[in-house]
Design a protein around this motif. Sequence first.
Motif, PDB file in Angstrom:
ATOM      1  N   HIS A  55       0.847  -1.190   0.000  1.00  0.00           N
ATOM      2  CA  HIS A  55       0.000   0.000   0.000  1.00  0.00           C
ATOM      3  C   HIS A  55       0.885   1.243   0.000  1.00  0.00           C
ATOM      4  O   HIS A  55       1.872   1.316   0.732  1.00  0.00           O
ATOM      5  CB  HIS A  55      -0.907   0.018   1.227  1.00  0.00           C
ATOM      6  CG  HIS A  55      -1.869  -1.125   1.282  1.00  0.00           C
ATOM      7  ND1 HIS A  55      -3.196  -0.989   0.932  1.00  0.00           N
ATOM      8  CD2 HIS A  55      -1.693  -2.429   1.632  1.00  0.00           C
ATOM      9  CE1 HIS A  55      -3.804  -2.165   1.072  1.00  0.00           C
ATOM     10  NE2 HIS A  55      -2.916  -3.043   1.499  1.00  0.00           N
ATOM     11  N   HIS A  56       0.509   2.221  -0.813  1.00  0.00           N
ATOM     12  CA  HIS A  56       1.262   3.472  -0.852  1.00  0.00           C
ATOM     13  C   HIS A  56       0.296   4.648  -0.858  1.00  0.00           C
ATOM     14  O   HIS A  56      -0.909   4.504  -1.110  1.00  0.00           O
ATOM     15  CB  HIS A  56       2.179   3.527  -2.084  1.00  0.00           C
ATOM     16  CG  HIS A  56       1.471   3.330  -3.398  1.00  0.00           C
ATOM     17  ND1 HIS A  56       0.653   4.279  -3.965  1.00  0.00           N
ATOM     18  CD2 HIS A  56       1.467   2.273  -4.254  1.00  0.00           C
ATOM     19  CE1 HIS A  56       0.182   3.845  -5.110  1.00  0.00           C
ATOM     20  NE2 HIS A  56       0.642   2.619  -5.321  1.00  0.00           N
ATOM     21  N   GLY A  57       0.802   5.805  -0.560  1.00  0.00           N
ATOM     22  CA  GLY A  57      -0.039   6.985  -0.497  1.00  0.00           C
ATOM     23  C   GLY A  57      -0.609   7.350  -1.851  1.00  0.00           C
ATOM     24  O   GLY A  57       0.011   7.118  -2.896  1.00  0.00           O
ATOM     25  N   ALA A  58      -1.817   7.915  -1.841  1.00  0.00           N
ATOM     26  CA  ALA A  58      -2.444   8.379  -3.082  1.00  0.00           C
ATOM     27  C   ALA A  58      -1.983   9.796  -3.379  1.00  0.00           C
ATOM     28  O   ALA A  58      -1.680  10.579  -2.478  1.00  0.00           O
ATOM     29  CB  ALA A  58      -3.959   8.337  -2.951  1.00  0.00           C
ATOM     30  N   ALA A 413     -17.581  19.919  -2.567  1.00  0.00           N
ATOM     31  CA  ALA A 413     -17.961  19.652  -3.949  1.00  0.00           C
ATOM     32  C   ALA A 413     -16.985  20.290  -4.938  1.00  0.00           C
ATOM     33  O   ALA A 413     -16.818  19.815  -6.060  1.00  0.00           O
ATOM     34  CB  ALA A 413     -19.374  20.148  -4.208  1.00  0.00           C
ATOM     35  N   SER A 414     -16.322  21.383  -4.515  1.00  0.00           N
ATOM     36  CA  SER A 414     -15.389  22.032  -5.430  1.00  0.00           C
ATOM     37  C   SER A 414     -14.173  21.162  -5.711  1.00  0.00           C
ATOM     38  O   SER A 414     -13.443  21.396  -6.671  1.00  0.00           O
ATOM     39  CB  SER A 414     -14.926  23.373  -4.843  1.00  0.00           C
ATOM     40  OG  SER A 414     -14.157  23.172  -3.668  1.00  0.00           O
ATOM     41  N   PHE A 415     -13.947  20.148  -4.877  1.00  0.00           N
ATOM     42  CA  PHE A 415     -12.845  19.222  -5.090  1.00  0.00           C
ATOM     43  C   PHE A 415     -13.282  17.988  -5.879  1.00  0.00           C
ATOM     44  O   PHE A 415     -12.472  17.121  -6.174  1.00  0.00           O
ATOM     45  CB  PHE A 415     -12.252  18.775  -3.750  1.00  0.00           C
ATOM     46  CG  PHE A 415     -11.497  19.864  -3.042  1.00  0.00           C
ATOM     47  CD1 PHE A 415     -10.120  19.967  -3.165  1.00  0.00           C
ATOM     48  CD2 PHE A 415     -12.154  20.789  -2.268  1.00  0.00           C
ATOM     49  CE1 PHE A 415      -9.427  20.963  -2.519  1.00  0.00           C
ATOM     50  CE2 PHE A 415     -11.466  21.795  -1.610  1.00  0.00           C
ATOM     51  CZ  PHE A 415     -10.099  21.888  -1.747  1.00  0.00           C
ATOM     52  N   ARG A 543      -5.720  16.297  -7.076  1.00  0.00           N
ATOM     53  CA  ARG A 543      -6.467  16.504  -5.822  1.00  0.00           C
ATOM     54  C   ARG A 543      -5.528  16.972  -4.711  1.00  0.00           C
ATOM     55  O   ARG A 543      -5.828  17.932  -3.983  1.00  0.00           O
ATOM     56  CB  ARG A 543      -7.161  15.190  -5.435  1.00  0.00           C
ATOM     57  CG  ARG A 543      -7.586  15.073  -3.973  1.00  0.00           C
ATOM     58  CD  ARG A 543      -8.739  15.977  -3.594  1.00  0.00           C
ATOM     59  NE  ARG A 543      -9.886  15.740  -4.414  1.00  0.00           N
ATOM     60  CZ  ARG A 543     -10.730  14.707  -4.280  1.00  0.00           C
ATOM     61  NH1 ARG A 543     -10.530  13.803  -3.333  1.00  0.00           N
ATOM     62  NH2 ARG A 543     -11.756  14.570  -5.070  1.00  0.00           N
ATOM     63  N   GLU A 544      -4.384  16.326  -4.581  1.00  0.00           N
ATOM     64  CA  GLU A 544      -3.460  16.714  -3.515  1.00  0.00           C
ATOM     65  C   GLU A 544      -2.895  18.101  -3.751  1.00  0.00           C
ATOM     66  O   GLU A 544      -2.646  18.845  -2.788  1.00  0.00           O
ATOM     67  CB  GLU A 544      -2.339  15.682  -3.402  1.00  0.00           C
ATOM     68  CG  GLU A 544      -2.793  14.352  -2.832  1.00  0.00           C
ATOM     69  CD  GLU A 544      -3.546  14.503  -1.523  1.00  0.00           C
ATOM     70  OE1 GLU A 544      -3.003  15.124  -0.580  1.00  0.00           O
ATOM     71  OE2 GLU A 544      -4.697  14.018  -1.444  1.00  0.00           O
TER      72      GLU A 544
END
Length: 559
Positions: A55-58, A413-415, A543-544
């Motif tokens: 598992h790794h960060g998104a 919602a803006s994201f 996103r980030e």
Amino acid sequence: MRILPLGDTAVMVELGSKPDAATAAAVARLAQTLEENPLGGVTAIVPSFTTVTVHHGAGIAEIAARVEQWIRTSEAKPSRAARRAARTLTIPVCYGGKWGPDLAEVAQHAGMSSAQVVDLHKATTYDVRAIGFAPGFPYLGGLPGRLRVLRRKTPRTKVPAGSVGIGGAQTGVYPLETPGGWQLIGRTPLRLFRPEDSPPVLLRCGDRVRFQEIDADEFARRAAAEGVEYNASDGSDRDSVPAIAGPGMTVIKAGTLTTVQDLGRAGMQAFGVPEGGAMDRLAARLGNLLVGNDEAAAVIESTLRGPVLQFAIDVEIALTGARVAGLPWGRPFRVGAGEIISLETLEGGARVYLAVAGGFEAPMVLGGRSTYLRSGLPGFMGRALRAQDTLALGSARTASPSTRPGQWYVSTASFQPPGAAVRAVRGPHAEGFAPATWRTFESATYSLAAQSDRMGLRFQGPPLSREGGGEMVSQGVVAGTVQVPPDGQPIVLMADRQTIGGYAHLATVISVDLPKLAQLRPGADVRFEIITMDEARRLAVRREQEVARLRVALAERQR
């Protein structure tokens, strides 16, 4: 060795097709080698039967390529851990009677006496091939063929902690009181899940196990010496604490399901402990940013119907996720000492998040403060909140950007990119589904079933079928895994998902769209859309970047 992506948050290393002893040894060796050579951005390494899931960060640029190169480089290295002698642990068991209610049935199936079953079971050395299903639950390979028996047609709703069972070609031990369908032949007084220890489990992949028969007196003596913690299935037997020292927030009405959550427990999945945390992680992160907290601070999550709360002191709060009728949303606002607020009526979503400046005080257990109901881990006493509970508020309170109503707000919602469809990428078992099944999955409308929970969202619609059918070897899963059980109705795994699963993995909902699923109410309709892995990763990085820009902007306002 094959390396397969699991959405945009993990990869699965496949080391063989048969769950035999040789493959199990290769799995344990690779997992140990990866642990000895850590890579930044990797959050968990989960061995299971024929695979190792990493598992790794998104939202980390090029993380998947770095992880794959790291795996291939590490696989060629000799493992220091592999050179150590394998541990062999002895587990005491009281067989039969109230301890093992299915022993006689297993004996009848095997054409043996109960005593012969016990003798054969305890004379065998087993190897731990996976930890999963529940925290610390060991899947033990090496069960003699004569003892193999089908699982119960109707699983028990409660299997006592310590129960030793047989399921198919495996034996195992239930560390916690949970539902289960294995045939129970005995019980051990040992605690296999110990959240206060490091590591928090008695057994790990690659260990060997032998069982030792004990009598009821010895069982009682050892059980008293072991003690019991975190052993209830849902925390329902834990008493409320009506008051605490220091300023706090008191629950007047609890709502449908109100719990303390954070961003979960990274790194615990190898021990069978789900990552957990907020169902809508984006909403929880934004709420904390709005009141000047670290994004991982503890928040309150409420589902479908929120609580009524009273604050003992003046405090800054923010509400995100679903809107609450009559209250500001998406920006911080002040609540005065003694003031009562109601979050009972939610609009436009299923889950609301309440962040408080300074956060909520909750014990840090296994690297997180989130509530995991199945094992009774904190949050607040390991259970959902009840009326008269009082939660302490953190002392490190910072000034919020603005408390004046109507100035500005930040919309979750803006994201969210436009479009109603929930986007997914093809899963590791995609080739096992016919083209007609894929056409159904992408064109049909599915409705969220009422039986959904924090572990998984169940959908109802045209059934999906896998060519060949039958059970599969359990492998690692992630948030967003779309499983197809025998009835063909898809299940999307969410925050409290198990760490490994044996249903076919058709697709994986991308991390960016998981908040959409978290905010669905029962009966809501969704459609799924397949996109490429490259697109999923680009969306996660974007996103980030958006969250980072908001973080900087809010920090400027707080100066």
